[in-house]
Design a protein around this motif. Sequence first.
Motif, PDB file in Angstrom:
ATOM      1  N   TYR A  79     -21.680 -44.962 -70.154  1.00  0.00           N
ATOM      2  CA  TYR A  79     -22.866 -46.325 -71.276  1.00  0.00           C
ATOM      3  C   TYR A  79     -21.713 -47.685 -71.199  1.00  0.00           C
ATOM      4  CZ  TYR A  79     -23.712 -48.333 -75.655  1.00  0.00           C
ATOM      5  OH  TYR A  79     -24.794 -49.265 -77.019  1.00  0.00           O
ATOM      6  N   SER A  80     -19.733 -47.209 -71.664  1.00  0.00           N
ATOM      7  CA  SER A  80     -18.951 -48.463 -71.405  1.00  0.00           C
ATOM      8  C   SER A  80     -19.440 -48.853 -70.058  1.00  0.00           C
ATOM      9  CB  SER A  80     -17.712 -47.434 -71.823  1.00  0.00           C
ATOM     10  OG  SER A  80     -16.754 -48.894 -71.421  1.00  0.00           O
ATOM     11  N   MET A  81     -19.278 -48.773 -69.312  1.00  0.00           N
ATOM     12  CA  MET A  81     -19.920 -49.458 -67.434  1.00  0.00           C
ATOM     13  C   MET A  81     -21.215 -50.192 -68.192  1.00  0.00           C
ATOM     14  SD  MET A  81     -20.941 -48.724 -64.005  1.00  0.00           S
ATOM     15  CE  MET A  81     -22.699 -48.507 -64.237  1.00  0.00           C
ATOM     16  N   CYS A  82     -21.957 -49.510 -69.038  1.00  0.00           N
ATOM     17  CA  CYS A  82     -23.048 -50.785 -69.053  1.00  0.00           C
ATOM     18  C   CYS A  82     -23.081 -51.546 -69.764  1.00  0.00           C
ATOM     19  CB  CYS A  82     -24.624 -49.854 -69.351  1.00  0.00           C
ATOM     20  SG  CYS A  82     -25.396 -48.437 -68.591  1.00  0.00           S
ATOM     21  N   ARG A  83     -22.202 -51.574 -71.188  1.00  0.00           N
ATOM     22  CA  ARG A  83     -21.793 -52.146 -71.639  1.00  0.00           C
ATOM     23  C   ARG A  83     -20.334 -53.472 -71.278  1.00  0.00           C
ATOM     24  NH1 ARG A  83     -20.738 -51.322 -77.493  1.00  0.00           N
ATOM     25  NH2 ARG A  83     -19.000 -51.610 -76.993  1.00  0.00           N
TER      26      ARG A  83
ATOM     27  N   ALA B 100     -35.516 -62.666 -62.401  1.00  0.00           N
ATOM     28  CA  ALA B 100     -35.421 -63.541 -63.589  1.00  0.00           C
ATOM     29  C   ALA B 100     -34.626 -62.687 -64.543  1.00  0.00           C
ATOM     30  CB  ALA B 100     -36.350 -63.973 -64.804  1.00  0.00           C
ATOM     31  N   TYR B 101     -34.730 -61.107 -64.325  1.00  0.00           N
ATOM     32  CA  TYR B 101     -33.990 -60.323 -65.171  1.00  0.00           C
ATOM     33  C   TYR B 101     -32.180 -60.199 -65.324  1.00  0.00           C
ATOM     34  CZ  TYR B 101     -32.173 -55.872 -66.247  1.00  0.00           C
ATOM     35  OH  TYR B 101     -31.290 -54.835 -67.518  1.00  0.00           O
ATOM     36  N   VAL B 102     -31.748 -60.195 -67.329  1.00  0.00           N
ATOM     37  CA  VAL B 102     -30.848 -60.385 -66.649  1.00  0.00           C
ATOM     38  C   VAL B 102     -30.617 -58.804 -67.659  1.00  0.00           C
ATOM     39  CG1 VAL B 102     -29.008 -61.816 -68.514  1.00  0.00           C
ATOM     40  CG2 VAL B 102     -30.800 -62.385 -66.850  1.00  0.00           C
ATOM     41  N   PRO B 103     -29.209 -58.051 -67.569  1.00  0.00           N
ATOM     42  CA  PRO B 103     -29.291 -56.582 -68.079  1.00  0.00           C
ATOM     43  C   PRO B 103     -28.070 -57.209 -69.021  1.00  0.00           C
ATOM     44  CG  PRO B 103     -27.250 -57.169 -66.381  1.00  0.00           C
ATOM     45  CD  PRO B 103     -28.498 -58.500 -66.471  1.00  0.00           C
ATOM     46  N   SER B 104     -28.544 -57.970 -70.343  1.00  0.00           N
ATOM     47  CA  SER B 104     -27.692 -57.726 -71.332  1.00  0.00           C
ATOM     48  C   SER B 104     -27.930 -57.446 -72.773  1.00  0.00           C
ATOM     49  CB  SER B 104     -28.491 -59.658 -71.812  1.00  0.00           C
ATOM     50  OG  SER B 104     -30.506 -59.177 -72.272  1.00  0.00           O
ATOM     51  N   ASP B 105     -28.844 -56.028 -72.390  1.00  0.00           N
ATOM     52  CA  ASP B 105     -28.648 -55.141 -72.868  1.00  0.00           C
ATOM     53  C   ASP B 105     -28.722 -53.519 -72.768  1.00  0.00           C
ATOM     54  OD1 ASP B 105     -30.402 -52.262 -74.546  1.00  0.00           O
ATOM     55  OD2 ASP B 105     -30.332 -54.062 -76.660  1.00  0.00           O
ATOM     56  N   SER B 106     -27.509 -53.289 -73.168  1.00  0.00           N
ATOM     57  CA  SER B 106     -27.331 -51.758 -72.889  1.00  0.00           C
ATOM     58  C   SER B 106     -27.548 -51.009 -72.295  1.00  0.00           C
ATOM     59  CB  SER B 106     -25.136 -51.343 -73.437  1.00  0.00           C
ATOM     60  OG  SER B 106     -25.179 -51.557 -74.632  1.00  0.00           O
ATOM     61  N   ARG B 107     -28.406 -50.587 -74.109  1.00  0.00           N
ATOM     62  CA  ARG B 107     -29.215 -49.138 -73.193  1.00  0.00           C
ATOM     63  C   ARG B 107     -30.640 -49.647 -72.460  1.00  0.00           C
ATOM     64  NH1 ARG B 107     -31.840 -47.925 -77.699  1.00  0.00           N
ATOM     65  NH2 ARG B 107     -31.091 -45.576 -76.985  1.00  0.00           N
ATOM     66  N   GLU B 108     -30.825 -50.487 -72.259  1.00  0.00           N
ATOM     67  CA  GLU B 108     -32.202 -50.846 -71.525  1.00  0.00           C
ATOM     68  C   GLU B 108     -31.577 -51.001 -69.870  1.00  0.00           C
ATOM     69  OE1 GLU B 108     -34.425 -52.884 -68.750  1.00  0.00           O
ATOM     70  OE2 GLU B 108     -32.485 -53.231 -69.338  1.00  0.00           O
TER      71      GLU B 108
ATOM     72  N   THR C 274     -16.904 -45.401 -83.246  1.00  0.00           N
ATOM     73  CA  THR C 274     -16.744 -45.706 -84.512  1.00  0.00           C
ATOM     74  C   THR C 274     -17.583 -46.789 -83.415  1.00  0.00           C
ATOM     75  OG1 THR C 274     -15.433 -44.247 -85.760  1.00  0.00           O
ATOM     76  CG2 THR C 274     -15.342 -47.036 -86.188  1.00  0.00           C
ATOM     77  N   THR C 275     -16.254 -47.337 -82.396  1.00  0.00           N
ATOM     78  CA  THR C 275     -16.149 -48.126 -81.900  1.00  0.00           C
ATOM     79  C   THR C 275     -17.559 -48.770 -81.532  1.00  0.00           C
ATOM     80  OG1 THR C 275     -14.505 -47.728 -80.684  1.00  0.00           O
ATOM     81  CG2 THR C 275     -15.604 -49.391 -79.377  1.00  0.00           C
ATOM     82  N   PHE C 276     -18.966 -47.408 -80.508  1.00  0.00           N
ATOM     83  CA  PHE C 276     -19.748 -47.551 -79.984  1.00  0.00           C
ATOM     84  C   PHE C 276     -20.561 -46.761 -80.841  1.00  0.00           C
ATOM     85  CE2 PHE C 276     -18.259 -46.208 -75.364  1.00  0.00           C
ATOM     86  CZ  PHE C 276     -17.394 -47.475 -75.829  1.00  0.00           C
ATOM     87  N   ASP C 277     -20.749 -47.245 -81.916  1.00  0.00           N
ATOM     88  CA  ASP C 277     -21.548 -46.868 -83.004  1.00  0.00           C
ATOM     89  C   ASP C 277     -22.146 -45.743 -82.474  1.00  0.00           C
ATOM     90  OD1 ASP C 277     -22.729 -46.817 -85.471  1.00  0.00           O
ATOM     91  OD2 ASP C 277     -24.689 -48.458 -85.486  1.00  0.00           O
ATOM     92  N   MET C 278     -22.260 -44.624 -82.056  1.00  0.00           N
ATOM     93  CA  MET C 278     -21.763 -43.053 -81.982  1.00  0.00           C
ATOM     94  C   MET C 278     -21.860 -42.405 -82.989  1.00  0.00           C
ATOM     95  SD  MET C 278     -22.223 -43.518 -77.996  1.00  0.00           S
ATOM     96  CE  MET C 278     -23.093 -43.774 -76.679  1.00  0.00           C
TER      97      MET C 278
END
Length: 719
Positions: free
Chosen positions: A377-381, A409-417, A566-570
Amino acid sequence: MGHLITLATCSLNQWALDFQGNLDRILSSIAIAKERGATLRVGPELEIPGYGCLDHFLEGDTVLHSWEVLAKILSSEETMGIVCDIGMPVVHKNVIYNCRVVVLDRKILLIRPKMWLANDGNYREHRYFTPWVKHRQWEDHYLPRIIQAVTKQTKVPFGDAVISTLDTCIGVELCEELFTPASPHILMGLDGVEIFTNSSGSHHELRKLYTRVELIKEATLKLGGIYLYANQQGCDGDRLYYDGSAMIAVNGRIVAQGSQFSLNDVEVVTATVDIEDVRAHRAKSSRSMQAASADRYHRIEVSFALTSGKFDHVRDEDMMGLIGTNILEVRYHSPEEEIALGPACWLWDYLRRSRTQGYFIPLSGGIDSCATAVIVYSMCRLVSEAARRGDTQVIADARRISGETEDSAYVPSDSREFANRIFHTCYMGTENSSTETRRRAKQLSEAIGSYHIDLNMDSVVTAVRSLFSFVTGVRPQFQSQGGSKAENLALQNIQARLRMVLAYLFAQLLPWVRGKSGGLLVLGSANVDESLRGYLTKYDCSSADINPIGGISKTDLKRFIAYAQTTFDMPVLSSFLSAVPTAELEPITATYVQSDEVDMGMTYDELSVFGRLRKVEKCGPYSTFTKLIHEWGSFLSPIQIADKVKLFFFEHARNRHKMTTLTPAYHAESYSPDDNRFDLRPFLYPSRFPWQFRKIDEIASVLPDRSQQGLGIDKTKTE
């Protein structure tokens, strides 16, 4: 104002044998350096072929292609008007050397071979290269015709020499040479060298950067001078992650620093420095007396000045490097941040270069698979942050990996998506699994956005168990049901191994299920301490394609999860921290729940101590015992310490064969058990160590017990 020089160093994400990609990144770094007004650029060690070529360095092709790349660099306009320090292997008189090739205006000024080779830990440079042992000596090197055609030179100086420009003197130091007690920069500096270049292939290890920075600062603190440190950045094709952090130091003070972890393929660090500050720093009587008697280096004279006398190209941020103005405060990441960033960057490089469609991991509900998933997930962020900055390379790689077309035109701007597109998780439950672990796995998958599957595999386990009964006529039982230890262990192991089989099945077919092509890489999640102890089933979920936490201790992983909460709000991560580590391979009863630390006979914190003593401090069983008598003697008796030491070495020895099948893991810890790469040890031991253990017992029986002296500790609680 004195004599200003703008200097450039860089971190490049080079890849072993990727000659075209490596060439493009080198040329890009030179172009950026020139754009910023730099007149000297230094790059990472062996940047043309990539540092991690290993036995490919012994192939003539690797040397040939390196010369071909150098010819293209020399032919380009990029190297005009700038001194470039470039790394590649060179065969001189039929001997292979790790070299720096210093060029200017389509000419080779000097080929400087490495004199002190890295030959421990992760490095085997003596296997491929020979050190240059003729210190302060040089010879003629006859160039291949492909280079002669460009430079119009037949031969060039080869050896331990320095370069004298119209306004200063430059010396070369290579990676390991900085770490040696008698570093070359000392004698070069005493002979008047004012600028030192260091090209490195230095890997990331938790808490290591401080040592590197201190050595760079020390190199010019007493001596005076300017130090340019370049480093490889990224995954070069193996277990190591090179963590960049290119730096420029002046007179013992860091004045410029690049990022330690980045998805950037090219990062250039520049600073404008005043060469007069070096001369003023050296105006000391004791230094002058030593310099007056210093051995002489051969100087290659070049009719070129690094100082231009003009300030048109000097940027405000580069002026920050001037002594007397702001001095940079070196950025150190906490170990928790290092775990969040280093393995994540390594995973991204591995994913994009393997040209697969994502990752798959079995989530057990425990902290190890949890930590692995959070690192993904950190990688996706990091990917989404780079995409929002407009990083075209990251966006292009993300589109290809997630199955988008070239015109998308896809841009991976949302880490969870983005995680939902490329990250797949699965809970593989059995009748021995608890509702708590199943719930934690599901909640974690929801928090990170992964494509999650929840399944029961009892039918598969029952089928294998029934097959065995059909063939042998007997049915194995768990120990809690009256079975033997052998039956109990076999029934646990079959569950673990079947998870590995199912993991690869789902990894190969889940993209197809989702209407995509390709396959997924399976991630392992065995930590360094479990591997060291052998507390894993051979060919279970510890067997995977790669393992991002295989070099990280359980203790550090727990701290990372607390940081990520805390940092990733999980908030869900708090339940993983409070859970008792368990394999959940035995039936849960009213009086028994399987516990990892009980099964192992030692805590994870104790395992970390054993690991460091065994590998880092090079202790055998007896010296481990003698050290721990002092460290643990206040709360454990000599007999208790002896029992723990003997148990560790016994279990480590009898499980050493498992190390030969460990999943390739991200290297992060100095006591990694990685077999035949970092940890060279036999895998068949006299596991009861009769001589060593007898000596431990003899000493333990006569030593006083300090564990109860004035502490009021209930001795049974430590057993």
